[in-house]
Design an enzyme around this catalytic site. Structure first.
Site, short mmCIF file in Angstrom:
data_model
loop_
_atom_site.label_atom_id
_atom_site.label_comp_id
_atom_site.label_asym_id
_atom_site.label_seq_id
_atom_site.Cartn_x
_atom_site.Cartn_y
_atom_site.Cartn_z
N ILE A 1065 124.85 19.27 123.94
CA ILE A 1065 125.12 20.65 124.19
C ILE A 1065 126.26 21.28 124.11
O ILE A 1065 126.22 22.49 123.74
CB ILE A 1065 124.21 21.04 125.61
CG1 ILE A 1065 122.78 20.46 125.73
CG2 ILE A 1065 124.33 22.26 125.88
CD1 ILE A 1065 122.20 20.41 127.14
N GLY A 1066 127.27 20.70 124.49
CA GLY A 1066 128.60 21.25 124.41
C GLY A 1066 129.63 20.06 124.71
O GLY A 1066 129.45 19.28 125.18
N GLY A 1068 134.17 19.59 125.60
CA GLY A 1068 135.28 20.14 125.66
C GLY A 1068 136.38 19.17 125.75
O GLY A 1068 136.36 17.97 125.45
N GLY A 1071 135.14 16.17 128.58
CA GLY A 1071 133.81 15.32 128.35
C GLY A 1071 133.15 16.19 127.54
O GLY A 1071 133.28 17.05 126.74
N VAL A 1072 131.69 15.57 127.48
CA VAL A 1072 130.60 15.88 126.82
C VAL A 1072 129.48 16.43 127.76
O VAL A 1072 129.10 15.94 128.74
CB VAL A 1072 130.36 14.85 125.71
CG1 VAL A 1072 128.92 15.36 124.74
CG2 VAL A 1072 131.31 14.64 125.05
N VAL A 1073 128.64 17.33 127.29
CA VAL A 1073 127.50 17.89 128.14
C VAL A 1073 126.21 17.47 126.95
O VAL A 1073 126.14 17.79 125.85
CB VAL A 1073 127.36 19.31 128.11
CG1 VAL A 1073 126.10 19.58 129.00
CG2 VAL A 1073 128.62 19.62 129.15
N PRO A 1139 120.62 22.32 135.91
CA PRO A 1139 119.62 22.62 135.20
C PRO A 1139 120.05 23.01 133.76
O PRO A 1139 121.04 23.55 133.43
CB PRO A 1139 119.25 24.10 136.05
CG PRO A 1139 119.68 23.86 137.39
CD PRO A 1139 121.14 22.95 137.30
N TYR A 1140 118.99 22.88 132.89
CA TYR A 1140 119.08 23.15 131.43
C TYR A 1140 118.94 24.76 131.16
O TYR A 1140 118.00 25.45 131.59
CB TYR A 1140 118.21 22.66 130.60
CG TYR A 1140 118.06 22.69 129.31
CD1 TYR A 1140 119.14 22.38 128.50
CD2 TYR A 1140 117.09 23.35 128.55
CE1 TYR A 1140 119.18 22.71 127.04
CE2 TYR A 1140 116.81 23.73 127.29
CZ TYR A 1140 118.23 23.43 126.41
OH TYR A 1140 118.23 23.75 125.01
N ASP A 1185 137.63 30.75 138.49
CA ASP A 1185 137.65 30.92 137.00
C ASP A 1185 136.40 31.59 136.41
O ASP A 1185 135.63 31.09 135.79
CB ASP A 1185 137.69 29.40 136.42
CG ASP A 1185 137.78 29.27 134.94
OD1 ASP A 1185 138.28 30.42 134.27
OD2 ASP A 1185 137.61 28.39 134.29
#
Length: 1378
Positions: A1065-1066, A1068, A1071-1073, A1139-1140, A1185
């Site tokens: 999904i993403g 950064g 890390g990774v999603v 949640p997605y 943020d």
């Protein structure tokens, strides 16, 4: 310029008179008031007799004579006969028709009766002549059945039913015996001689009227052989052309005097829409059953916050729909208020505004009273007005156009004969005047929704028994003159909580309420007394309730196992003040509670009240009638004051307070008598240990601090300086702060402390010195916290100096305290002041004064922004360079106000200022080593090391070139490795050997998943895979045990989680999603986003990650991203399940060219963010943020504030690292000014970030401050400069943004205020104004293409108060051409 001494002394005297000192705060203490609601408990459960009917109760009836009584309960297909205590007697089957067991069907013969169908009972009334019970159902053309009552033993039974239907007299087009309508029927039976007349009103529609239809209103006579009704009865019916559009609902019917009345809810006219309803009263003659006497009158019920007795005042809220009604005689007091005689009958009605009873601004239900006497007078006056030729107008309509041909007064309806029987009085008439009343309870029912009403007269009071929509019964005394409800009871009928049925029956001294499938028998005097919690409330209850005090509770005599009485109550002490007093002095003691006396204005008789504290007597003081406390309708308190005098035998320590009341005269309800004891009062010895300062100017004004123990005991204290009181400012247990009075001359004078009139032991003095004289202030400019020098004489006489700067609008102050040795000058710091002037400085008056002495004012003082150093890191000098240049923002402006020194390697250099650039020539003796030397700048005594100065050399340049070459080589190797891994993984997929070990995270493939790609690093813009750094395995036992115990509540076993590592999904910085599924214990599968860590390798960083995940555990709000759980795999790093979010983050969404939001859409997104942040602020949570990239959109376009620091992707242009915090990266362009300067974050700094987020929305994702370097942003904002107004931004919304960007955090609005302001902006936006996407704003990766493939979806309203009331529009729909 100094103030004249007389003027100064006058000012001090005025301040002394106006200001409340701490000495009087004790005397002003007031007893905490006790809510009246605390004297009762409506949650007390009462058990009353009940019967469960096995199905929803449709109707009830009761019968009682001198020997027998019975209750009848009708449900679908059944009629139950019960005894007087609701015990079951027998059951009669009434359906379904066609069923062989249907007893009522069989009484009408073999049939045929049509297809099988359930029977609902619509009418259940008593025929008093026989006596008999009459029931009418929804089947068999609405025919009725007569059930005679037969005594059998000790109970009443029903004889075999008689079918009130004659086949010969009933046809589809004219049915004499068709009575009941499935839409509703009301029947009142009137006995005249030996005949019974049924006054019937039924609701009709076209389908029902087509065949075997009852009439709308009819008067039927029962045949003597009980075979039906006499044909040819008088009736009215809605004309066929209005049957579909004009529905009349009959709510209630009753017989009073010579008339029968029906109450209806119907449309206002035949031309008005069906939803425009009002209530009417129908009157028919009960002596002469003629339909020509039919009259209608409109009943208006209103709610007015300030009740006016007559008419419908302007501004009141109408309640047009009748919910329930009942008529009853009233007591003498209420009769006077209603302008009628005692015992006359009054119609009471419950009215609502809409079907469900919700009324918006006013109460949900109101109750109005209509005296029957006044109703009849108004009807008769209306008839005379229509029929008297001298008063009638040719334009006055007879009305009732839905029943009869339209006509005008005094003419009869068209087509009627003009004979003697056609006189005006003998035809139906609508009275054109309305009867208007206002709410009896003045809105006090509040949110209660009343569904049932029955009114009874009990002695000298009238009680309304009301059933509610949630299954409760309220029994309330009716009195128009009160502004509160006089409850008899308020209790729940059962646990089902179903609405109470509209119809209530009476059986003797009990009422029958129906709720759901149950019938309850409730005494009219209330179910009990246990809901009264205090003695005084118990004995003030109405005598018909039979309540008395049973030891420690309120009960009826038969329910009390011990002593029960109704004549006296003991006193009750709930609080007292103070809780301690001096052993040697006096104390004014205040007792709070109830039952001290009977009425607030009572004078306490001498000798009736005795108060003792331990062994010491407390002399009762008379009530202070000069300053009575304002009364309240919702709370109460009684007070007694006494003076506690010292007693030699009294010891230090804690003791009890005792109040004994005897021989008090009795009141209306009871007398006060008994004893009350309260513990917790302490006798203490105050001690004084120090006084500082012990000197001050003759003018006074010195703040003295007296320190010791137990200084706040008692209620009075005084500090005497040479016999004159020192004005008290603050008192606590260990300190007393006071301001000295002026002295007669320079001398050392005695100082004493008195508490409770007794002097505290000790010998103390105070030295009056010469007044300080301020002559000048230098320099004439400065900034917050910079030093200034005060010049004058006797400056050491004052303990502190006050500096005050006034710019013409606001004033800031600071104190310069301490003991100084210099008589003629004193160095102090300027107060904190934020320069908001666009020119970069502010000019005003700087004043200074010492204690209470005369002051000095310097006009034209210039306040400047504070300078801020820019750290340059390493400064390399070429061999030919002999000076260093550094930038110090704002230093040039303040150089004339403060001292500036500069050193290189510890040696002073003769610096030169050129604006904000400082040039430092290197001293010839300075040697620059290989590590360099520090460059330090000191401004006003504050020093900062800005850089390290080194000398550049050829070797250093060669090393730099070698380092660059090495980095390029490493980059090439990395690219080659990426390509090889990508090809290898693709080949394995084609061979079907797809597998992934948890320890091989470096081989994750970034193929498109159809889900939004959340946050992409610059290396993955082309969609190729990016290898993750291999991480060391972190075991669970390596983590903190207490943290693991806290996490266990949200832990999810890794076996219940499936991670789709090929659906990223993403990505950064940290890390990774991934996309995944979570299966809970009930085998429910949930789509989720799984955040993992890749660049964190230290245990401390993993623990910090878990703690930030726990922050989301207790957050539950529609606009906050919830936490599903945390997964700790056996090896590797923890992962967080969220949640997605189908539509990804808000920033990518608004930047997407495929989306086309309006201004209202964008502002609505901002409103939802404000709602989420309001919740976070209430939870004392600071986001730190807040930005569009950290807000998510779910499938229903609901915005959810997210990313509370969890594995957040880092965008290099939007974050920068703080040197003091190695891992901290801050979103500088979203940060508040004070956060940039101090790195401190608060809710008010989140408000600043919210303003930037609004700016992002209205520019559709433009980067803020695109041309400002992050390191220069603080100086940019300190000059008062802000983001410009976006092109499509309303002025009102930009005003909200500017308020969010106030330099002073206290001046910024709260998130609660922002929710209201943004809602007003949303409400003011009309039409579709599309925000075009400027090309410069577009900065999206491949995921933007995914957005374009999403089919158009409707924007659904967001939850709670963030919902949009406008019609939703697809955000992916292009604007229509103009």
């Amino acid at each position: 310029m100094g103030l004249p001494l007389p003027l100064l002394q006058s000012s001090l005297l005025l301040m002394l008179l106006l200001r409340l000192s701490a000495a009087s705060t004790n005397l002003n203490w007031q007893c905490p008031r006790i809510p009246y609601a605390a004297s009762r408990d409506f949650s007390v459960k009462y058990v009353v007799p009940s019967f469960s009917a096995g199905g929803r109760v449709q109707a009830t009836a009761a019968y009682e004579d001198s020997t027998n009584s019975a209750v009848f309960v009708a449900t679908r297909n059944h009629l139950h006969v019960l005894g007087p205590d609701l015990q079951f007697i027998e059951n009669l089957t009434t359906g379904p028709i066609g069923n062989p067991g249907c007893q009522t069907c069989a009484s009408c013969g073999p049939g045929p009766h049509g297809p099988p169908k359930d029977t609902d009972t619509l009418v259940l009334v008593m025929e008093p002549g026989l006596p008999a019970l009459v029931s009418c159902g929804s089947t068999l053309q609405g025919r009725c059945f007569l059930h005679e009552l037969e005594p059998r033993g000790k109970a009443l039974h029903l004889a075999a039913p008689a079918c009130l239907f004659s086949a010969n007299n009933n046809k589809p087009e004219a049915c004499t015996d068709c009575v009941a309508s499935p839409l509703g029927t009301r029947v009142t039976v009137v006995e005249q001689g030996h005949a019974s007349y049924f006054y019937v009103a039924s609701s009709l529609d076209p389908e029902l009227a087509a065949s075997f239809s009852p009439r709308s209103v009819s008067i039927r006579r029962l045949k003597s052989d009980t075979s039906g009704f006499q044909p040819g009865f008088p009736s009215l019916s809605v004309l066929p052309k209005y049957l579909a559009s004009y529905l009349i609902k009959y709510v209630y019917s009753f017989h009073s005097g010579d008339f029968v009345y029906f109450l209806t809810v119907q449309p206002i006219s035949v031309t008005s829409p069906p939803s425009a309803l009002h209530t009417r009263l129908v009157r028919l003659n009960a002596v002469e059953p003629e339909i020509g006497d039919y009259r209608e009158l409109v009943l208006d019920c209103h709610f007015a916050p300030k009740r006016r007795r007559r008419g419908a005042p302007e501004g009141t809220q109408p309640y047009p729909v009748l919910q329930a009604a009942h008529s009853a005689p009233v007591d003498a007091k209420l009769a006077v208020e209603l302008s009628i005689s005692e015992g006359q009958e009054v119609l009471f009605g419950v009215f609502v505004t809409v079907k469900d009873g919700g009324s918006g601004m006013g109460p949900n239900s109101v109750v109005c009273a209509f005296p029957i006497y006044h109703l009849n007078i108004l009807i008769e006056e209306g008839v005379e007005y229509c029929c008297h030729s001298s008063n009638s107008s040719s334009l006055l309509s007879r009305g009732l156009d839905f029943f009869q041909t339209p006509s005008f007064c005094p003419n009869p309806p068209g087509g009627e004969a003009s004979g003697p029987s056609s006189r005006c009085h003998y035809f139906p008439l609508m009275v054109h005047a309305s009867f208007t009343r206002v709410d009896l309870f003045n809105g006090l029912l509040g949110s209660v929704k009343v569904t049932a009403l029955h009114v009874t007269r009990l002695g000298n009071v009238t009680v309304a028994h009301m059933g509610t929509v949630d299954g409760r019964v309220l029994q309330v005394e009716i009195a128009r003159s009160l502004n509160y409800l006089l409850y008899v009871s308020n209790f729940s009928l059962g646990s089902s909580g179903q609405p109470v049925h509209r119809d209530v029956s009476r059986l003797g001294n009990d009422l029958l309420f129906a709720s759901g499938d149950q019938v309850f028998k409730v005494p009219i005097q209330g179910p009990g007394c246990r809901h009264f919690l205090t003695c005084w409330r118990c004995l003030r209850a109405q005598r018909f309730m039979g309540c008395g005090w049973c030891g420690d509770r309120c009960d009826r005599q038969k329910e009390c196992p011990g002593s029960w009485q109704q004549d006296h109550c003991p006193p009750e002490i709930s609080e007292f003040y103070p809780h301690s007093g001096p052993l040697r002095g006096t104390t004014r003691l205040t007792l709070c509670g109830s039952n001290f006396y009977l009425r607030p204005d009572d004078v306490v008789p001498e000798g009736t009240h005795q108060i003792t504290v331990g062994q010491s007597p407390c002399r009762l003081l008379p009530k202070d009638s000069s300053s009575p406390r304002p009364g309240s309708l919702k709370e109460f308190i009684q007070e007694l004051e006494c003076e506690l005098e010292p007693l030699v035998t009294q010891a230090v320590g804690t003791t009890n307070i005792s109040l004994v009341i005897t021989n008090m005269p009795a009141g209306k309800h009871f007398r006060v008598e008994g004893i009350s004891v309260q513990e917790g009062f302490s006798f203490v010895e105050p001690v004084l240990t120090s006084i500082k300062p012990d000197f001050g100017p003759r003018a006074g004004g010195t703040y003295l601090t007296l320190e010791g123990q137990s200084l706040s005991v008692g209620t009075s204290r005084a500090v005497l300086v040479n016999g004159t009181q020192c004005r008290l400012e603050q008192v606590n247990e260990e300190q007393i702060l006071c301001v000295t009075p002026p002295g007669a001359g320079t001398a050392r004078v005695p100082l004493h402390l008195q508490i409770g009139g007794a002097e505290v032991p000790g010998s103390w003095t105070f030295h009056y010195k010469e007044d300080p004289i301020v002559l000048d202030i230098s320099p004439k400019c400065g900034y917050s916290g910079s030093h200034i020098m005060i010049h004058g004489q006797h400056l050491t006489s004052a303990w502190h100096f006050t500096l005050s700067f006034h710019d013409g609008q606001s004033t800031v102050e600071s104190r310069c305290a301490g003991q100084f040795v210099e008589q003629q000058q004193r160095r102090c710091r300027l107060p904190e002041y934020v320069v908001r002037n666009p020119q970069g400085w502010a000019t005003g008056n700087l004043s200074v004064w010492g204690d209470g002495a005369a002051g000095f004012t310097l006009p034209g003082f210039r306040f400047l922004p504070p300078p801020s150093p820019l750290r340059a890191g390493l400064v390399e000098l070429k061999p030919e360079e002999h000076s260093v240049k550094v930038e110090y923002v704002g230093l040039g402006a303040v150089a004339d106000c403060v001292t500036v020194n500069m050193t290189v390697g510890g040696e002073v250099c003769q610096h030169e200022l050129r604006g904000d650039v400082v040039i430092c020539p290197l001293p010839p003796s300075l040697q620059l080593g290989k590590d360099g030397v520090p460059l330090q700048v000191c401004v006003d005594g504050g020093c900062h090391i800005l850089s390290q100065v080194v000398r550049s050399s050829p070797g250093r340049a060669s090393q730099r070139i070698l380092l660059i070459a090495l980095l390029v080589l490493i980059l090439l190797v990395a690219v080659l490795a990426v390509a090889l891994i990508f090809n290898s993984r693709r080949r394995k997929k084609q061979l079907g050997a797809h597998s992934l070990s948890p320890t091989t995270l470096s081989d994750i493939n970034d193929t498109a998943s159809g889900a939004p790609n959340h946050e992409e690093s610059s290396e993955s813009r082309d969609g190729t895979s990016v290898p993750l750094l291999r991480t060391e395995s972190i075991r669970l036992q390596d983590l903190d045990r207490m943290l693991l115990a806290e996490v266990k509540d949200v832990l999810i076993p890794h076996e219940q989680v499936v991670i789709h590592t090929d659906q990223v999904i993403g990505k950064g910085h940290f890390g990774v999603v991934y996309h995944g599924e979570y299966t809970d214990g009930a085998q429910n599968q949930t789509h989720c986003a799984i955040k993992s860590l890749s660049r964190i390798t230290e245990v401390q960083e993993v623990e910090a990650f878990l703690r930030e995940g726990l922050l989301m555990r207790g957050l539950h709000h529609p606009n906050i991203l919830a936490l599903i759980g945390i997964m700790l795999p056996p090896e590797g790093l923890p992962r967080v399940l969220l949640p997605y979010m189908r539509h990804g983050d808000l920033l990518h969404f608004i930047r997407s060219p495929q989306r086309n939001p309006t201004v209202k859409d964008l502002v609505s997104f901002g409103l939802q963010v404000a709602c989420g942040m309001e919740y976070l602020a209430e939870q004392k949570f600071v986001h730190r943020d807040l930005a569009a990239r950290n807000c998510m959109l779910d499938e229903s376009f609901t915005v959810k504030v997210a990313d509370f620091g969890l594995a957040r992707g880092v965008l290099d242009k939007e974050y920068y690292s703080v040197r003091q915090h190695r891992h901290a990266r801050l979103p500088v362009k979203w940060m508040a000014l004070e956060s940039l300067q101090t790195y401190r974050f608060t809710t008010k700094s989140d408000v600043w970030s919210f303003g930037v987020l609004l700016w992002e929305l209205l520019t559709r994702g433009a980067p803020p401050y695109p041309h400002i370097d992050p390191f220069d942003l603080s100086h940019f904002l300190a000059q008062g400069r802000r983001l410009p107004q976006p092109e499509y931004c309303p002025d009102s919304l930009y005003h909200v943004m500017l308020r969010c960007w106030e330099a002073d955090p206290a001046a910024r609005p709260t998130f609660r205020a922002l929710v209201l302001e943004v809602k007003q902006v949303v409400a003011s936006l009309l039409g579709d104004h599309y925000v075009q996407l400027t090309a410069a704003y577009v900065n999206v990766g491949p995921r933007a293409v995914d957005d374009g493939s999403v089919p158009p979806e409707q924007v659904q309203p967001s939850p709670q108060h963030c919902r949009s009331t406008s019609k939703p529009r697809p955000l992916s729909e292009p604007p229509l051409p103009t």
